[in-house]
Design an enzyme around this catalytic site. Sequence first.
Site, PDB file in Angstrom:
ATOM      1  CB  SER A 202      -0.958   0.004   1.203  1.00 13.68           C
ATOM      2  OG  SER A 202      -1.803  -1.124   1.170  1.00 13.68           O
ATOM      3  NE  ARG A 203       3.248   2.458  -5.074  1.00 10.14           N
ATOM      4  CZ  ARG A 203       3.134   1.235  -5.564  1.00 10.14           C
ATOM      5  NH1 ARG A 203       3.071   0.205  -4.735  1.00 10.14           N
ATOM      6  NH2 ARG A 203       3.081   1.026  -6.850  1.00 10.14           N
ATOM      7  CG  LEU A 204       1.414   2.553   4.073  1.00  9.51           C
ATOM      8  CD1 LEU A 204       0.565   1.930   5.172  1.00  9.51           C
ATOM      9  CD2 LEU A 204       1.397   4.088   4.196  1.00  9.51           C
TER      10      LEU A 204
END
Length: 539
Positions: free
Chosen positions: A513-515
């Site tokens: 999730s692009r974290l």
Amino acid sequence: MTRRAISTTIIPQTMTWLLSLTPISSSLFLSSICTPRPHPTLKPSLSLHSIFAPHKATLNHHPTISTTRRFCSGTTSMESTISYISQREAAEIDEGLMGPLGFSVDQLMELAGLSVATAIFEVYKPSTHSRVLAICGPGNNGGDGLVAARHLYHFGYNLSVCYPKRSPKPLYSGLVTQLESLRIPFLSVDDLPPDFSNYFDIVIDAMFGFSFHGTPRPPFDILIQRLVVLHNHDHAPENTLVIVSVDIPSGWHVEEGDISGEGIKPDMLVSLTAPKLGSKKFSGPHHFLGGRFVPPAVADKYRLSLPPYPGTSMCVRIGKPPQVDISALRENYISPALLEEQVQADPFDQFRKWFDDAVAAGLREPNAMALSTTGKDGKPSSRMVLLKGIDKDGFVWYTNYESKKASQLSENPRASLLFYWNDLNRQVRLEGPVAKVSEKESEHYFHSRPRGSQLGAIVSNQSSVVPGREYLRNKYQELEEKFSDGSLIPKPKYWGGYRLKPELFEFWQGQTSRLHDRLQYTGVEIDGRQTWRIVRLAS
């Protein structure tokens, strides 16, 4: 029944199906689809020290040998000239391979199954398509599917196998034993879930190959129909279940293809040895050729025109590459967490650790790095160069001192370096001042290179305009003749090394999730002592 109609009844049917499984089948299957496979521990085969120890071993490319480690190649440009073979020719080629040419059926099956597995890995990564069902028939095509399942397990996928008509031959029973030893669940036709798409990301169609003719008999007729109803690649939304057919889609005519137009429509077809005539009707997005075992005698006899397999590739894409929506291309990274309490206090030590991981993973050119520079005009330039040394003083590479990068560094002696290790979901970024290495250090490295690379450095006045390709080749041949006696090749004065002394390191680990994890090291002075401060950056 339409796909929409099937989906409206799936929830109650799914619970009934799960409860109907035997305890062993149920536990193995649920474990296979719910438990993430740990990444195998990587053991470095080549340490950073052995590569970058000063004045010792260095990484150099052989002038002619490709060192690629990719499983599959890119798209071939030979689509219009690739040979397609008939059913009779395919049978004759197999007989020749297993007769006078000395191959055994298990050798060919192993190579074919590995080709299928590597083609799947090329397009559908385990991070997005981890759950795989292999449906295997009773013959050689089914054996290819069993071998592919074993390799896919070791590639990090979660496998289930449906093998309803098991062959009693030792070769096939051995393949089953191998899969059972990996705790891969075998599902009967009755054990299969009512809707594959809820439980699998990939279905491998390995039921029938080129030797099949006639009408499929039970239970394969039902299995084929389930795949037909389940999936039509022309209308499938992104990230739904995909079908991969081995050699020829099951139920298709080997030479005439999907005659009725109502057969399986796979997303991927992996042709083996040579594509069959029927595969001309394949309209899915991914067509690969596998089975890297065709000797020149066979190619000559049947006048086969096949694309080359570059490097160590086990498969090669044929046909036109799929048209993609660039904005929709994305990867959902799955990686171990990068935590402050687990990293090294010294960023040089952390870099060495990650570099050793990249070497152990077999990544191609793990020492490749993007070098970005700017001149006095402030216009940035980037290019790929190779790291050739590292110590506490910095990171070293070599180049032509009259090149564009050298000109920019003379005007602005600062730069950034970026390492990108795609298969590990990792990046390392460095910033700092740049200075030339000593003449002695450049001289030593120059003479450690292959003689061809030494001549190339003299011939190429890097970044200058040349009349044509042959100009450099002719100059090279002249120098090659001049030093043909093996005498020492003098290092040109315009060639040498640079060293970047990092003031900043950033270690990046891709996450879901692009974290992403981003840890930045910056040099600080505490109580008169130089040390490194670690901070976490937002992704």
